[in-house]
Design a protein around this motif. Structure first.
Motif, PDB file in Angstrom:
ATOM      1  N   THR A   1      33.617  52.805  37.571  1.00 29.72           N
ATOM      2  CA  THR A   1      33.766  51.959  38.757  1.00 29.72           C
ATOM      3  C   THR A   1      34.056  50.528  38.338  1.00 29.72           C
TER       4      THR A   1
ATOM      5  N   GLU B   1      32.187  48.473  45.534  1.00 29.07           N
ATOM      6  CA  GLU B   1      32.361  49.301  44.345  1.00 29.07           C
ATOM      7  C   GLU B   1      33.564  50.224  44.532  1.00 29.07           C
ATOM      8  N   HIS B   2      34.541  50.097  43.642  1.00 28.45           N
ATOM      9  CA  HIS B   2      35.738  50.939  43.683  1.00 28.45           C
ATOM     10  C   HIS B   2      35.647  51.958  42.562  1.00 28.45           C
ATOM     11  N   HIS B   3      35.729  53.234  42.902  1.00 28.66           N
ATOM     12  CA  HIS B   3      35.742  54.284  41.888  1.00 28.66           C
ATOM     13  C   HIS B   3      37.158  54.388  41.344  1.00 28.66           C
TER      14      HIS B   3
END
Length: 108
Positions: A53, A32-34
Motif C-alpha cells: 500500500t 490508503e491505496h492498495h
C-alpha cells in the motif's frame, strides 16, 4: 536566590502534515491505496493484509481509480515509480502540486 522555572512546553511544536506518496503534497488527510487492488489480490490468492500500500491524497487516489482499471493497476502499475512513468499521471501530478491542499479537486 530565586529558582528558574523550566522552559515552557506550551504551545507544543507543530506536527508536520503527512505527505502524499504520489504528488508529495503535505495534506491533512491521506487514504490508503492498495498498489495491487484487493479484488485482484483475492483473485491471485494473495493475503489481503500483505498487499503493498501507499498513502495518497484523495485527489491522487481518485485520479488513479478513474484512469486505470483494477486489472491494469494490479498488472502493469503496481508501484509508484511505474505510475509516475505514465505521461497522464505525470501531467496530473505536475498540476496537482500547484493546487493548495485545502482546495477541493474534482477528478474527471
Amino acid at each position: 536566590m530565586a529558582r528558574r522555572l523550566p522552559a515552557p512546553n506550551w504551545p507544543p511544536p507543530p506536527v508536520p502534515l503527512p505527505r502524499c506518496g504520489l504528488c508529495e503534497r503535505a495534506v491533512p488527510h491521506l487514504t490508503e491505496h492498495h498498489l495491487i487492488p484487493k479484488s485482484q489480490g483475492r483473485r491471485q490468492g494473495l493475503n489481503i493484509a500483505a498487499l503493498p500500500t501507499v498513502l495518497l491524497c484523495s485527489a491522487c487516489h481518485k485520479f488513479l481509480h478513474k484512469t486505470f482499471s483494477n486489472a491494469e493497476l494490479a498488472g502493469e502499475f503496481n508501484s509508484v515509480d511505474v505510475l509516475l512513468e505514465r505521461e497522464e499521471v505525470r501531467k496530473f501530478v505536475t498540476w496537482i502540486k500547484k493546487q493548495p491542499a485545502t482546495k477541493a479537486v474534482k477528478v474527471r
